[in-house]
Design an enzyme around this catalytic site. Structure first.
Site, PDB file in Angstrom:
ATOM      1  N   CYS A 214       0.798  -1.210   0.000  1.00  0.00           N
ATOM      2  CA  CYS A 214       0.000   0.000   0.000  1.00  0.00           C
ATOM      3  C   CYS A 214       0.842   1.277   0.000  1.00  0.00           C
ATOM      4  O   CYS A 214       0.468   2.264  -0.633  1.00  0.00           O
ATOM      5  CB  CYS A 214      -0.961   0.001   1.166  1.00  0.00           C
ATOM      6  SG  CYS A 214      -0.176  -0.231   2.759  1.00  0.00           S
TER       7      CYS A 214
ATOM      8  N   HIS B 199      -1.754   0.650   7.240  1.00  0.00           N
ATOM      9  CA  HIS B 199      -2.145   0.962   5.875  1.00  0.00           C
ATOM     10  C   HIS B 199      -1.680   2.378   5.551  1.00  0.00           C
ATOM     11  O   HIS B 199      -1.405   3.181   6.439  1.00  0.00           O
ATOM     12  CB  HIS B 199      -3.679   0.843   5.770  1.00  0.00           C
ATOM     13  CG  HIS B 199      -4.163   0.796   4.370  1.00  0.00           C
ATOM     14  ND1 HIS B 199      -3.646  -0.049   3.426  1.00  0.00           N
ATOM     15  CD2 HIS B 199      -5.155   1.495   3.740  1.00  0.00           C
ATOM     16  CE1 HIS B 199      -4.273   0.123   2.286  1.00  0.00           C
ATOM     17  NE2 HIS B 199      -5.209   1.076   2.440  1.00  0.00           N
TER      18      HIS B 199
ATOM     19  N   ASP C 140      -7.975   5.924  -1.837  1.00  0.00           N
ATOM     20  CA  ASP C 140      -7.107   4.801  -1.473  1.00  0.00           C
ATOM     21  C   ASP C 140      -6.724   4.049  -2.742  1.00  0.00           C
ATOM     22  O   ASP C 140      -7.509   3.247  -3.247  1.00  0.00           O
ATOM     23  CB  ASP C 140      -7.844   3.878  -0.498  1.00  0.00           C
ATOM     24  CG  ASP C 140      -6.927   2.796   0.027  1.00  0.00           C
ATOM     25  OD1 ASP C 140      -5.772   2.705  -0.443  1.00  0.00           O
ATOM     26  OD2 ASP C 140      -7.365   2.033   0.913  1.00  0.00           O
TER      27      ASP C 140
END
Lengths: 657, 357
Positions: free
Chosen positions: A415, A459, A475
């Protein structure tokens, strides 16, 4: 043959106080054991060395080292502590000092006073350990070692009346049970502080969890850890899985590879709530960091001296060195930062000029195709989704131009790679953008009705500023691996997850046992470890005591003490009361009681023969009965062959009488 | 009961008066003054005052004395104060850090201390105390005062110790429905009755954090014989007394025959070999030309002062007893024909011990 070997091994000189020495030393070692991980390696070595020295002294009946030598060792040890920690204050230095003191004390203990002081040091070491670790398993360890220490203390002070260790343990357990009610009352009524009145230098322990900067590989490193970051108890509904973004750190400055927090101040923007509000209680594990992860946008929170930064980072006054609980209200649908100051815009569009040239080029080309901001964002996300990008825990190493390398060569990342690349692509065309790190998702524990968020849920995502919407969360990981956001970190990584964890999640019963254990732990943390002034207030108000008034609390404490004092007095009086154990004597006493009603009272000097003869004269009608009783009694009490039959006969006779 | 302090009863002074009348033989019995001297430290004076007060309050205890709750005093020891300081520090630290487990430890230890106080107190309560007969000693030797401690409760008592005048007995353990004997050493300096009227019974059980004690106002007495004069200095006993010749002409020289054993014969003269053969106790008799008996005469020691004379007599008695020679004493207030044996020795030495009383 064996016997001779054993005999030759026998210690010739067995010191008189060997038992005390062994017991006390083991008590101290028991208290030291949990400290081993956070003591510098040389301190246990000193203790072991002085222990061996002492054993040698005892075995050879040698003299203890003299005062100068002992003081010399103490000074050297103390200056070493000072050099290691740069202070003698604070928990770590204090513990080290205490451990060394225990070690050196071993070289001078002679009498019971010294041994007792060693035991007091052991108590204090246990106390210090609790400042490090309040987990549930500490309670049995604490109770057991306190019990052993106390039993040793009893052995030390038995004044030669030879209480066996087993007996001492039994007696101490009984006394601990007697003490428990008072300890409980004290625990409930003892006033709790809000905050600290004496701040020791912070522990300086290793920080855990997210750090306040992000380089490629940081978050993926974290996702290997099963440690719990925090637990959340919702008051009401939970937000859906894909809305569970726990914001912690907002990163603005980029040097081509690493993202850092802003060093300059930003204008404050108002938050406008447009969706439902969630209320929850965070139970944060100690991280030694100041930031507090909150669900998206916090509206209200209860934590003294905490501050919120304009980019919506919630910071505690001090690094969280212990379990902390915060009640927060958040919303996941909001409008925020519609006005963007020039400083803020400059900060969030800043990029190093020379780094990642190919990315700049790509951004210009794509933006020219898209025409406006929203279309451009969508085309970037589509690129992540459609091209050969993959989501993996073990991406290849990236070069100096990390984003170029990722976008054009490796195509594989976690991520943080996506968030970083996305934000750079935004900034390259002048869209204000920043990286947010935190946690996403969390495992619901249906046994305890709370959410567990682990380091594995760490994250990173982006926020971009759009003229009519303010700051918007984007995201990019959701584009490449939507299951990461919808089903959690485990689902997204099922392919290359560590084997042990995959195994754990495979069996339902292991999973439920794991969650059950965690629920128990959470209960412990919530009600014992986190029993603070507000918890105390709510408990006491249930008992009808107004705890905000210290006089009420004081009075309750005094009453508790007085009640306990008299309760203890009565209990011990009952416990020490003489008990007749001989049933024959009991029966004889019963008979005397019956005769007493007829005014035949036994004189102190009268034996059974005289007394019962006198009784028979006074009551001729029952003379034979009395004679039989007398015979049975004398036979049972003084005779050689007392049997059960006579006993039964006596019982019957006395009963009938 | 004499010992009880009742509100309606006589005043303390009146009661003292009655006790004095009831114990006229205790000439030493002045209130706590047996070792009163002018050069006492302030602390000793204070202690004496407390002792006097407690004696006035409790009077003399009747035997067997049972320890009641109100007679027990209890205070923390130095270690107990240290323990309290540690717990205080723990509670402060626990409160400062808001660390509940640390607070639990502090509270648990504190409550244990509190419970220990009760146990320390209980460890003495209800015990029964008798004084036992004490073996007489010579001045300068340690007297061992014997106390019997009875326990009829249902719990064992630990580490019970007696103390008086800076001396303490070994601690003992008293089992349930049982008794233990305490031997309390005491320094003796002068002959006569050693009267210890203030014995304390104390305990530090269970953890040495508290010290509980009872002041026993029992008259514990031990007879102290005069200190025998050194053997070197001792002149020989007074000349052989010819006119009180014993029918048994016994001496120390040549063996003549065996006769039956009588109580009082010196064990040194028993024919052990004959005993081993026949299990019959026989005594060797010697034909002797030496002294057959002594008369130890007070008047032959004109040159010495009273105490030296008593010491000299004491030495002669001991020597004669050891040699198995009959001896008699002639002194003011006592005149005995020559005899042998333990009873005679005790009788004579007691007379010396109490001379002038």
């Amino acid at each position: 043959m064996q016997l001779t070997v054993l005999r030759s091994l026998q210690i010739k000189y067995w010191p008189a106080n060997a038992r005390e020495l062994v017991l006390t030393t083991s008590v101290v070692l028991l208290a030291l054991l949990p400290h081993l991980p956070h003591l510098p390696f040389w301190i246990p070595l000193i203790i072991v060395a002085s222990l061996l020295w002492r054993i040698t002294i005892e075995l050879h009946a040698a003299a203890l080292p003299n005062k100068w030598l002992r003081n010399g060792i103490a000074v050297i040890a103390m200056s070493s502590v000072l050099r290691t920690f740069h202070t003698l204050n604070g928990l770590e230095a204090g513990t080290a000092l205490l451990s060394i003191m225990a070690g050196i004390k071993l070289l001078e203990t002679r009498d019971h006073r010294d041994y007792t002081i060693l035991i007091f040091i052991a108590y204090f070491l246990l106390f210090a350990e609790l400042l490090y670790d309040q987990s549930m398993w500490m309670l049995p360890y604490l109770l057991a070692s306190t019990l052993f220490s106390t039993a040793t203390l009893m052995r030390l002070h038995d004044g030669g009346s030879h209480i066996t260790y087993r007996d001492a343990l039994k007696r101490c357990t009984q006394m601990a049970l007697q003490a428990a009610p008072l300890a409980l009352l004290l625990f409930i009524f003892f006033p709790r502080l809000q905050g600290q009145f004496w701040a020791l230098p912070s522990r300086g322990g290793a920080t855990s969890g997210l750090s306040d900067e992000m380089s490629p590989g940081d978050v993926s490193q974290l996702s290997l850890s099963d440690d719990i970051a925090f637990r959340v108890e919702f008051n009401g509904e939970l937000p859906p899985m894909n809305q569970r973004y726990w914001r912690a750190v907002v990163l603005h400055e980029f040097d081509g590879r690493t993202w850092r927090r802003a060093r300059m101040g930003l204008g404050i923007g108002a938050v406008q709530k447009i969706g439902p509000m969630f209320e929850y209680r965070l139970l944060l594990e100690p991280s030694n960091q100041r930031w507090i992860p909150v669900l998206d946008v916090p509206l209200q929170w209860q934590l003294p001296n905490s501050i919120i930064l304009p980019d919506l980072q919630l910071l505690a006054a001090q690094p969280l060195s212990q379990l902390t609980s915060v009640t927060v209200q958040s919303t996941t649908q909001y409008r925020y930062g519609l006005q963007l100051s020039n400083t803020a815009r400059r900060l969030d569009t800043q990029l190093p000029v020379t780094a990642n040239p190919r990315t700049h080029e790509l951004a210009q080309r794509m933006y020219a195709q898209a025409g406006d901001d929203v279309t451009y964002i969508n085309s970037v996300l589509r690129m992540f989704n459609h091209e050969t990008f993959s989501y993996t825990l073990e991406p290849a190493k990236l070069g100096t131009n990390a984003v170029d390398d990722f976008l054009f060569n490796t195509h594989a990342g976690f991520c943080e790679h996506y968030a970083s690349a996305f934000t750079v692509l935004m900034r390259a065309v002048g869209i204000p953008a920043r990286v947010v790190t935190g946690y996403q998702g969390g495992e619901y524990n249906s046994l305890g009705h709370y959410l567990i968020v682990r380091q594995a849920d760490a994250h990173a995502w982006s926020e971009v500023w759009l003229a009519d919407q303010g700051w918007v969360r984007i995201d990019p990981t959701a584009a490449i691996a939507p299951e990461r956001v919808n089903d959690g970190s485990q689902a997204a990584l099922s392919g290359n997850e560590p084997l042990a964890r995959r195994y754990l999640h495979q069996f339902a019963w292991i999973n439920s046992a794991r969650l059950g254990w965690d629920a128990l732990n959470t209960f412990w943390k919530k009600h014992i470890v986190q029993f603070d002034s507000s918890e105390q207030q709510s408990l006491l108000s249930k008992l009808g005591i107004d705890s905000s008034d210290w006089r009420d609390l004081g009075l309750s404490l005094v009453i508790a003490f007085v009640l306990f004092f008299f309760g203890m007095l009565l209990y011990l009086t009952w416990k020490f009361k003489p008990r007749r154990v001989d049933p024959v004597v009991k029966l004889y006493e019963q008979l005397q009681h019956k005769l007493k009603k007829q005014q035949i009272v036994r004189a102190v000097h009268e034996g059974p023969n005289d007394y019962l003869k006198r009784a028979a004269i006074a009551q001729p009608s029952r003379a034979t009965q009395l004679k039989e009783i007398r015979d049975a009694y004398v036979a049972l009490r003084y005779g050689l062959n007392a049997d059960a039959q006579t006993m039964q006969r006596l019982r019957q006779l006395v009963k009938e009488f | 009961m004499l010992t009880r302090l009742s509100i309606k009863g006589p005043t303390a002074t009146e009661r003292m008066h009655t006790t004095l009348l009831k114990y006229p033989q205790h000439s030493n019995f002045k209130i706590g003054c047996s070792n009163l001297s002018s050069n006492m430290s302030l602390y000793q004076r204070f202690q004496n005052r407390v002792a006097n007060w407690s004696r006035r309050r409790h009077g003399i205890d009747m035997e067997p004395f049972t320890i009641t709750n109100r007679r027990i005093y209890i205070l923390p020891t130095k270690l107990g104060l240290m323990y309290a300081a540690i717990i205080f520090a723990m509670a402060l630290g626990g409160m400062n850090y808001g660390n509940n487990l640390a607070l639990i430890l502090a509270f648990m230890l504190g409550a244990m201390g509190f419970v220990a106080m009760h146990h320390c107190h209980r460890n003495l309560a209800g015990l029964h105390i008798h004084t036992l007969a004490n073996e007489a000693v010579f001045a300068g030797q340690l007297a061992h005062l014997q106390l019997a401690i009875g326990n009829d409760s249902s719990q064992t008592r630990f580490a019970i110790q007696a103390a008086a005048n800076q001396f303490a007995s070994e601690p003992v353990r008293v089992e349930v429905n049982n008794a233990a004997q305490l031997s309390l050493p005491q320094m003796t300096t002068k002959r006569g009755w050693l009267c210890v009227d203030r014995v304390t019974l104390n305990t530090n059980y269970p953890f040495g954090l508290f010290h509980a004690w009872v002041v026993l106002h029992l008259e514990v007495k031990c007879l102290v014989y005069p200190k025998p004069i050194d053997k070197r200095d001792a002149p020989p006993p007074s000349p052989l007394d010819r006119h009180s010749v014993h029918e048994r002409r016994t001496g120390n020289d040549e063996f003549s025959s065996l006769r039956e054993f009588h109580a009082g014969d010196s064990p040194r003269h028993i024919a052990w070999k004959a005993f081993a053969r026949s299990e019959e106790l026989l005594v060797k008799q010697y034909s002797s030309t030496a002294a057959t008996a002594y008369i130890l005469d007070w008047d032959t020691l004109m040159s010495l002062d009273i105490e030296m004379r008593l010491s000299q007599l004491c030495r002669w008695i001991m020597d004669a007893h050891q040699q198995g020679i009959a001896y008699g004493i002639k002194m003011p207030g006592l005149q005995t024909p020559p005899q042998l044996g333990e009873a005679h020795r005790q009788h004579c030495l007691s007379a010396l011990a109490l001379f002038g009383n």
